[in-house]
Design a protein around this motif. Structure first.
Motif, PDB file in Angstrom:
ATOM      1  N   CYS A 214       0.829  -1.208   0.000  1.00  0.00           N
ATOM      2  CA  CYS A 214       0.000   0.000   0.000  1.00  0.00           C
ATOM      3  C   CYS A 214       0.864   1.258   0.000  1.00  0.00           C
ATOM      4  O   CYS A 214       0.503   2.275  -0.604  1.00  0.00           O
ATOM      5  CB  CYS A 214      -0.930  -0.006   1.211  1.00  0.00           C
ATOM      6  SG  CYS A 214      -2.109  -1.402   1.228  1.00  0.00           S
ATOM      7  N   PRO A 218       1.069   3.560  -3.834  1.00  0.00           N
ATOM      8  CA  PRO A 218      -0.133   4.278  -3.344  1.00  0.00           C
ATOM      9  C   PRO A 218      -1.086   4.617  -4.485  1.00  0.00           C
ATOM     10  O   PRO A 218      -0.679   5.130  -5.529  1.00  0.00           O
ATOM     11  CB  PRO A 218       0.455   5.538  -2.702  1.00  0.00           C
ATOM     12  CG  PRO A 218       1.776   5.735  -3.381  1.00  0.00           C
ATOM     13  CD  PRO A 218       2.295   4.372  -3.688  1.00  0.00           C
ATOM     14  N   CYS A 222      -5.668  -0.393  -5.191  1.00  0.00           N
ATOM     15  CA  CYS A 222      -7.088  -0.484  -4.826  1.00  0.00           C
ATOM     16  C   CYS A 222      -7.830   0.764  -5.300  1.00  0.00           C
ATOM     17  O   CYS A 222      -7.273   1.865  -5.329  1.00  0.00           O
ATOM     18  CB  CYS A 222      -7.259  -0.640  -3.311  1.00  0.00           C
ATOM     19  SG  CYS A 222      -6.433  -2.093  -2.628  1.00  0.00           S
ATOM     20  N   CYS A 226      -6.838   0.605   0.731  1.00  0.00           N
ATOM     21  CA  CYS A 226      -5.830  -0.454   0.695  1.00  0.00           C
ATOM     22  C   CYS A 226      -5.392  -0.766   2.114  1.00  0.00           C
ATOM     23  O   CYS A 226      -5.017   0.132   2.885  1.00  0.00           O
ATOM     24  CB  CYS A 226      -4.634  -0.029  -0.162  1.00  0.00           C
ATOM     25  SG  CYS A 226      -3.314  -1.273  -0.262  1.00  0.00           S
ATOM     26  N   GLU A 227      -5.401  -2.054   2.508  1.00  0.00           N
ATOM     27  CA  GLU A 227      -4.988  -2.488   3.842  1.00  0.00           C
ATOM     28  C   GLU A 227      -3.854  -3.503   3.678  1.00  0.00           C
ATOM     29  O   GLU A 227      -4.014  -4.527   3.007  1.00  0.00           O
ATOM     30  CB  GLU A 227      -6.169  -3.134   4.591  1.00  0.00           C
ATOM     31  CG  GLU A 227      -7.343  -2.202   4.800  1.00  0.00           C
ATOM     32  CD  GLU A 227      -8.544  -2.932   5.411  1.00  0.00           C
ATOM     33  OE1 GLU A 227      -8.382  -4.120   5.750  1.00  0.00           O
ATOM     34  OE2 GLU A 227      -9.617  -2.311   5.531  1.00  0.00           O
ATOM     35  N   ASN A 228      -2.696  -3.218   4.292  1.00  0.00           N
ATOM     36  CA  ASN A 228      -1.558  -4.127   4.197  1.00  0.00           C
ATOM     37  C   ASN A 228      -1.775  -5.333   5.090  1.00  0.00           C
ATOM     38  O   ASN A 228      -2.298  -5.236   6.198  1.00  0.00           O
ATOM     39  CB  ASN A 228      -0.271  -3.395   4.598  1.00  0.00           C
ATOM     40  CG  ASN A 228       0.956  -4.281   4.375  1.00  0.00           C
ATOM     41  OD1 ASN A 228       1.248  -4.691   3.249  1.00  0.00           O
ATOM     42  ND2 ASN A 228       1.679  -4.569   5.455  1.00  0.00           N
ATOM     43  N   TYR A 233      -1.738  -7.718   0.574  1.00  0.00           N
ATOM     44  CA  TYR A 233      -2.549  -6.552   0.889  1.00  0.00           C
ATOM     45  C   TYR A 233      -4.005  -6.922   0.593  1.00  0.00           C
ATOM     46  O   TYR A 233      -4.294  -7.912  -0.072  1.00  0.00           O
ATOM     47  CB  TYR A 233      -2.132  -5.328   0.076  1.00  0.00           C
ATOM     48  CG  TYR A 233      -2.369  -5.475  -1.408  1.00  0.00           C
ATOM     49  CD1 TYR A 233      -3.531  -5.003  -2.009  1.00  0.00           C
ATOM     50  CD2 TYR A 233      -1.433  -6.111  -2.228  1.00  0.00           C
ATOM     51  CE1 TYR A 233      -3.764  -5.157  -3.365  1.00  0.00           C
ATOM     52  CE2 TYR A 233      -1.653  -6.270  -3.582  1.00  0.00           C
ATOM     53  CZ  TYR A 233      -2.807  -5.791  -4.149  1.00  0.00           C
ATOM     54  OH  TYR A 233      -3.040  -5.955  -5.482  1.00  0.00           O
ATOM     55  N   CYS A 235      -7.892  -5.085  -0.473  1.00  0.00           N
ATOM     56  CA  CYS A 235      -8.685  -3.921  -0.861  1.00  0.00           C
ATOM     57  C   CYS A 235     -10.061  -4.007  -0.205  1.00  0.00           C
ATOM     58  O   CYS A 235     -10.661  -5.080  -0.135  1.00  0.00           O
ATOM     59  CB  CYS A 235      -8.840  -3.856  -2.384  1.00  0.00           C
ATOM     60  SG  CYS A 235      -7.282  -3.582  -3.273  1.00  0.00           S
TER      61      CYS A 235
END
Length: 494
Positions: A214, A218, A222, A226-228, A233, A235
């Protein structure tokens, strides 16, 4: 012969007689016997009356027989047409047969043409009697398999059959030296250690560390959030959206599929809106529709008689008797029971329709009167000594009048006078019966016309029967006439 007679009969049948000519009889020609047919060499000629046909000849080879125009194999062993000797057994084959000697030798031996038992070389007669890692050695009456000896280089070992060298999978056997978080990849004769997807090798610490995709990319991975996660990762989407099949984009959620509204639902981008059908309003919760009571909230009168609220609308109703709903669905129309025949008047009564009802009236003539029409009675000649008869009205006529309670008072309801009228006529009008409560009065409009007025307001429906007498003074003679009037006051409202 009989065949010739049959041919003659057939020829006579085919013969047509015209005019006076005679039909000559002719005999059939056998084209097959005289060889005058046109059949091919592989066809057989069959004579018919007056012609011939060619049939295909089927010839079967040796070992076959013809059946239903098809060549079928002959089982010589079954029909016993073979020539096998006593020491042999017949075995049928397609189109032929074989004579096999009866078995006399033990396993591992076979019988030669002279009947002697000789050894079978299994190594040459059998298809791979030993595995690929073994050598076949023939023995008397049998054979044996001897394992081959093979030497393999580092990272390989001999196969279970010993025929070849195969790679050692260090990753599967767990003999590799890859660290924690690394993935072992087997190679021919060796292996390789790699970091898992989503990790990178830290040469300083000699370990694999997580890659934050993420931060590294950037806005590129997503569509929304976006979540790591360890090694990867994820979405996610905001409210009103759902993650698409590609795991990256967000699709609008059609909340209406879950029917959140009590009536109509309209999906909008990222949300939804509830609507109500006509006759309903949306409550404060934004989901529930409630019925509008048009009867209690309406301005003015929706219905002529009665408004009945129903779900989502309203209906107008009429009184249970005497009225039907008009085509507009709002006003009530009077039922003319006299015209429709729905009254209960007897045969001798007359039906008079009223607003919302009807009356059954009897127009009977009193004594000394005869009925000259449905509503008129005339006096019969009186005896000379009967003063009452001579003073009674010359004619009695029945009338029916109908008014509503909201009639403006005073109201002229009836006029009476002679017809025809002559100069010098003078009339006197009076109510002789039925006006005990004083609702009616009379007035003289001119010398030969009088009128009846309703002078008091009738607040409730009421029926009256009043007798109005008119005395006519003409040329010195007084004659009286009686109008028997039925006055029906009906309600101005239903």
């Amino acid at each position: 012969s009989n065949e010739l007679k049959d041919n003659e009969i057939l020829q006579r049948t085919r013969c047509n007689y015209r005019s006076n000519h005679l039909c000559l009889l002719s005999a059939d020609v056998d084209e097959c016997a005289t060889n005058t047919h046109s059949c091919r060499p592989r066809e057989r000629c069959v004579n018919t009356v007056g012609s011939f046909v060619c049939e295909l000849q089927v010839t079967c080879p040796a070992g076959y027989q013809l059946r239903n125009s098809v060549c079928e194999d002959v089982d010589e062993c079954l029909v016993r047409t073979h020539n096998c000797g006593l020491g042999f057994v017949c075995e049928n084959t397609v189109g032929s047969f074989m004579c096999k000697p009866k078995q006399k030798c033990i396993s591992g031996f076979t019988q030669d043409s002279h009947g002697n038992c000789i050894d079978i070389n299994e190594c040459s007669s059998l298809d791979e009697p030993c595995g690929s890692g073994f050598n076949c050695i023939n023995t008397v009456g049998s054979y044996s398999c001897q394992q081959k000896i093979i030497m393999c280089s580092n990272g390989y070992h001999a196969s279970p059959s010993g025929a070849k060298c195969i790679d050692i999978d260090e990753c599967q056997m767990g003999t590799h030296r890859c660290g924690v978080g690394q993935i072992c990849h087997n190679l021919p004769g060796s292996y390789r250690c790699d970091c898992q997807t989503g990790y990178q090798y830290d040469a300083l610490r000699k370990v694999c560390t997580d890659v934050n995709e993420c931060w590294r990319y950037p806005g590129r991975l997503c569509a929304q959030t976006c979540e790591n996660t360890p090694g990867s990762y994820h979405c996610s989407c905001t409210s009103g959206f759902s993650l698409a099949f590609d795991g990256k984009n967000c699709e609008d959620v059609n909340e209406c599929d879950k029917k959140p509204c009590s009536q109509e639902c309209a999906n909008i981008y990222g949300s939804y809106q509830c609507y109500c059908r006509q006759g309903y309003f949306l409550k404060e919760d934004g989901h529930t529709c409630e019925d509008i009571d048009e009867c209690s909230q309406s301005i003015g009168n929706l219905c002529a008689f009665k408004c009945v609220n129903v779900a989502g609308s309203y209906q107008c109703a009429c009184p249970p008797h005497g009225y039907i709903m008009s085509a507009n669905g709002h006003t009530c129309r009077d039922i003319d029971e006299c015209m429709t025949g729905t009254h209960n008047c007897s045969f001798g009564q007359n039906c008079f329709n009223l607003q919302g009802s009807f009356r059954c009236l009897s127009f009977n003539c009193p004594a000394n009167y005869k009925k000259v029409s449905d509503t008129r009675c005339e006096r019969i000649s009186c005896p000379a000594n009967s003063l009452d008869c001579q003073n009674s009205p010359t004619r009695i006529t029945y009338y029916q009048l109908s008014f509503q309670t909201n009639i403006i008072i005073p109201a002229q309801v009836f006029r009476i006078g002679p017809s025809p009228a002559y100069s010098g006529d003078h009339v006197v009008i009076s109510i002789t019966k039925g006006n005990e409560e004083g609702y009616f009065s009379t007035r003289k409009l001119n010398s030969f016309t009088g009128a009846v007025y309703l002078q008091r307001r009738v607040r409730e429906p009421k029926d009256f029967q009043i007798d109005v007498e008119m005395k006519l003074l003409r040329q010195g003679t007084s004659t009286s006439f009686l109008a028997r009037i039925y006055v029906f006051i009906t309600s101005s409202t239903m």
